[in-house]
Design a protein around this motif. Structure first.
Motif, PDB file in Angstrom:
ATOM      1  N   ALA A  43      14.724   8.604  -0.240  1.00 31.76           N
ATOM      2  CA  ALA A  43      14.546   7.771  -1.434  1.00 31.76           C
ATOM      3  C   ALA A  43      14.299   6.317  -1.015  1.00 31.76           C
ATOM      4  CB  ALA A  43      15.771   7.847  -2.334  1.00 31.76           C
ATOM      5  N   SER A  44      13.363   5.642  -1.679  1.00 28.48           N
ATOM      6  CA  SER A  44      13.059   4.238  -1.390  1.00 28.48           C
ATOM      7  C   SER A  44      13.879   3.337  -2.291  1.00 28.48           C
ATOM      8  CB  SER A  44      11.574   3.961  -1.624  1.00 28.48           C
ATOM      9  OG  SER A  44      10.799   4.693  -0.731  1.00 28.48           O
ATOM     10  N   ASN A  45      14.453   2.290  -1.700  1.00 27.68           N
ATOM     11  CA  ASN A  45      15.277   1.324  -2.427  1.00 27.68           C
ATOM     12  C   ASN A  45      14.693  -0.067  -2.218  1.00 27.68           C
ATOM     13  OD1 ASN A  45      17.337   3.285  -3.175  1.00 27.68           O
ATOM     14  ND2 ASN A  45      17.791   3.346  -0.995  1.00 27.68           N
ATOM     15  N   PRO A  46      13.782  -0.511  -3.121  1.00 29.16           N
ATOM     16  CA  PRO A  46      13.158  -1.826  -2.947  1.00 29.16           C
ATOM     17  C   PRO A  46      14.032  -2.971  -3.460  1.00 29.16           C
ATOM     18  CG  PRO A  46      12.218  -0.713  -4.839  1.00 29.16           C
ATOM     19  CD  PRO A  46      13.207   0.248  -4.208  1.00 29.16           C
ATOM     20  N   THR A  47      13.928  -4.119  -2.814  1.00 35.11           N
ATOM     21  CA  THR A  47      14.532  -5.365  -3.276  1.00 35.11           C
ATOM     22  C   THR A  47      13.526  -6.478  -2.995  1.00 35.11           C
ATOM     23  OG1 THR A  47      15.585  -5.805  -1.145  1.00 35.11           O
ATOM     24  CG2 THR A  47      16.899  -4.626  -2.781  1.00 35.11           C
ATOM     25  N   ALA A  48      13.707  -7.609  -3.625  1.00 38.75           N
ATOM     26  CA  ALA A  48      12.808  -8.753  -3.378  1.00 38.75           C
ATOM     27  C   ALA A  48      13.571 -10.039  -3.570  1.00 38.75           C
ATOM     28  CB  ALA A  48      11.625  -8.707  -4.347  1.00 38.75           C
ATOM     29  N   SER A  49      13.150 -11.041  -2.820  1.00 36.34           N
ATOM     30  CA  SER A  49      13.653 -12.395  -3.033  1.00 36.34           C
ATOM     31  C   SER A  49      12.424 -13.252  -3.257  1.00 36.34           C
ATOM     32  CB  SER A  49      14.461 -12.884  -1.833  1.00 36.34           C
ATOM     33  OG  SER A  49      13.646 -12.931  -0.688  1.00 36.34           O
TER      34      SER A  49
ATOM     35  N   PRO B 229       0.822  -1.208   0.000  1.00 35.69           N
ATOM     36  CA  PRO B 229       0.000   0.000   0.000  1.00 35.69           C
ATOM     37  C   PRO B 229       0.865   1.271   0.000  1.00 35.69           C
ATOM     38  CG  PRO B 229      -0.819  -1.567   1.618  1.00 35.69           C
ATOM     39  CD  PRO B 229       0.524  -2.072   1.141  1.00 35.69           C
ATOM     40  N   ALA B 230       0.495   2.234  -0.813  1.00 36.69           N
ATOM     41  CA  ALA B 230       1.236   3.499  -0.897  1.00 36.69           C
ATOM     42  C   ALA B 230       1.316   4.180   0.461  1.00 36.69           C
ATOM     43  CB  ALA B 230       0.582   4.413  -1.924  1.00 36.69           C
ATOM     44  N   SER B 231       0.289   4.035   1.271  1.00 34.91           N
ATOM     45  CA  SER B 231       0.289   4.683   2.588  1.00 34.91           C
ATOM     46  C   SER B 231       1.415   4.155   3.477  1.00 34.91           C
ATOM     47  CB  SER B 231      -1.060   4.497   3.284  1.00 34.91           C
ATOM     48  OG  SER B 231      -1.330   3.122   3.479  1.00 34.91           O
ATOM     49  N   TRP B 232       1.800   2.873   3.322  1.00 34.30           N
ATOM     50  CA  TRP B 232       2.923   2.348   4.099  1.00 34.30           C
ATOM     51  C   TRP B 232       4.216   3.055   3.697  1.00 34.30           C
ATOM     52  CZ3 TRP B 232       2.521  -3.704   4.136  1.00 34.30           C
ATOM     53  CH2 TRP B 232       1.308  -4.089   4.736  1.00 34.30           C
ATOM     54  N   LEU B 233       4.416   3.205   2.388  1.00 34.82           N
ATOM     55  CA  LEU B 233       5.635   3.854   1.904  1.00 34.82           C
ATOM     56  C   LEU B 233       5.671   5.318   2.328  1.00 34.82           C
ATOM     57  CD1 LEU B 233       5.766   2.272  -1.647  1.00 34.82           C
ATOM     58  CD2 LEU B 233       7.092   1.608   0.375  1.00 34.82           C
ATOM     59  N   GLN B 234       4.519   5.975   2.339  1.00 35.66           N
ATOM     60  CA  GLN B 234       4.456   7.383   2.737  1.00 35.66           C
ATOM     61  C   GLN B 234       4.782   7.568   4.206  1.00 35.66           C
ATOM     62  OE1 GLN B 234       0.448   8.221   1.549  1.00 35.66           O
ATOM     63  NE2 GLN B 234       0.988   8.430  -0.619  1.00 35.66           N
ATOM     64  N   ARG B 235       4.438   6.600   5.040  1.00 35.42           N
ATOM     65  CA  ARG B 235       4.681   6.713   6.479  1.00 35.42           C
ATOM     66  C   ARG B 235       6.080   6.263   6.900  1.00 35.42           C
ATOM     67  NH1 ARG B 235      -0.926   5.360   6.595  1.00 35.42           N
ATOM     68  NH2 ARG B 235      -2.069   7.020   7.629  1.00 35.42           N
ATOM     69  N   LEU B 236       6.801   5.626   6.009  1.00 40.30           N
ATOM     70  CA  LEU B 236       8.130   5.114   6.340  1.00 40.30           C
ATOM     71  C   LEU B 236       9.117   6.270   6.455  1.00 40.30           C
ATOM     72  CD1 LEU B 236       9.480   2.360   6.781  1.00 40.30           C
ATOM     73  CD2 LEU B 236      10.068   2.373   4.352  1.00 40.30           C
ATOM     74  N   ALA B 237       9.736   6.394   7.608  1.00 42.18           N
ATOM     75  CA  ALA B 237      10.670   7.493   7.886  1.00 42.18           C
ATOM     76  C   ALA B 237      11.986   7.297   7.146  1.00 42.18           C
ATOM     77  CB  ALA B 237      10.944   7.568   9.384  1.00 42.18           C
ATOM     78  N   PRO B 238      12.720   8.379   6.881  1.00 41.36           N
ATOM     79  CA  PRO B 238      14.079   8.232   6.357  1.00 41.36           C
ATOM     80  C   PRO B 238      14.875   7.306   7.287  1.00 41.36           C
ATOM     81  CG  PRO B 238      13.402  10.511   6.198  1.00 41.36           C
ATOM     82  CD  PRO B 238      12.339   9.795   7.002  1.00 41.36           C
ATOM     83  N   GLY B 239      15.572   6.351   6.697  1.00 44.56           N
ATOM     84  CA  GLY B 239      16.302   5.352   7.477  1.00 44.56           C
ATOM     85  C   GLY B 239      15.448   4.150   7.851  1.00 44.56           C
ATOM     86  N   GLY B 240      14.139   4.201   7.554  1.00 43.81           N
ATOM     87  CA  GLY B 240      13.220   3.135   7.921  1.00 43.81           C
ATOM     88  C   GLY B 240      13.247   1.967   6.945  1.00 43.81           C
TER      89      GLY B 240
END
Length: 79
Positions: free
Chosen positions: A66-72, A29-40
């Motif tokens: 900036a968000s840096n996504p990864t996935a396994s 959900p976009a709201s999760w990404l919006q609430r994630l603090a820098p360093g989170g």
């Protein structure tokens, strides 16, 4: 959470350092990404809905926001 019909109660505020979902979602959900603090960091399991097809999504928001996504991923065993 209502949008993904998780049926859970969430108490949230802006600037969260960590988000961990203990259920499988089809998208983050976009709201999760919006609430994630820098360093989170955010961790959840993503699925397509097909049995056995899922991935663990990890998102790190750097100190600049900036968000840096990864996935396994995991695939179902060969039949």
């Amino acid at each position: 959470m209502a949008a993904i019909r998780a049926g859970v109660r969430v108490v949230a505020r802006d600037g969260l350092r960590a988000i961990a979902a203990s259920f499988t979602a089809r998208r983050i959900p976009a709201s999760w990404l919006q609430r994630l603090a820098p360093g989170g960091r955010l961790r959840t399991t993503i699925t397509t809905g097909a049995p056995g097809w899922q991935a663990t999504a990890l998102v790190h928001r750097d100190e600049h926001g900036a968000s840096n996504p990864t996935a396994s991923s995991s695939a179902p065993p060969n039949s």
